[in-house]
Design a protein around this motif. Sequence first.
Motif, short mmCIF file in Angstrom:
data_model
loop_
_atom_site.label_atom_id
_atom_site.label_comp_id
_atom_site.label_asym_id
_atom_site.label_seq_id
_atom_site.Cartn_x
_atom_site.Cartn_y
_atom_site.Cartn_z
N GLY A 61 11.48 -4.73 -57.72
CA GLY A 61 12.50 -4.13 -57.08
C GLY A 61 12.03 -2.99 -56.49
O GLY A 61 11.40 -2.73 -55.42
N ALA A 62 12.14 -1.74 -57.09
CA ALA A 62 11.58 -0.42 -56.54
C ALA A 62 10.08 -0.74 -56.83
O ALA A 62 9.52 -1.06 -57.75
N SER A 122 12.40 2.81 -53.19
CA SER A 122 13.46 1.93 -53.37
C SER A 122 14.62 2.15 -52.51
O SER A 122 14.54 3.00 -51.66
#
Length: 124
Positions: A61-62, A122
């Motif tokens: 994700g991030a 992100s």
Amino acid sequence: MPDLTDYAKNLLGRALCARVPALPSQVFLGLGTGGADATGLTGEPAGLGYARQRVTFTGTGAQQNTDAIRFTFTAAAGTLTHVGLFDAASGGNPLTWSALAQPAAVTGAGTVTLNAASLVLSAS
């Protein structure tokens, strides 16, 4: 590093519309005294032993930098307050920029280090 440059916004817009842009195969981190969406990082040091550093990110994700990033200086460079990602070691296109959590005062020869996992990208 949530602030995308205008260049990066346009690059992502083309990718989302199934228009295949030339995405960078490597990214490089720079230090500077400011930043803006239109230009990315501003006030990047010239000379003084300074050079942008290649960065590798990981995550599902991030994204976080995998290793510590070290900038070496041979002389004073002033107070550096921002970081920016570029698609080239020099010149190239600015991708994103952000203020450092803490300014780095370079008052003489030495090293500025950003720890592993201290840079986070992100979408939020």
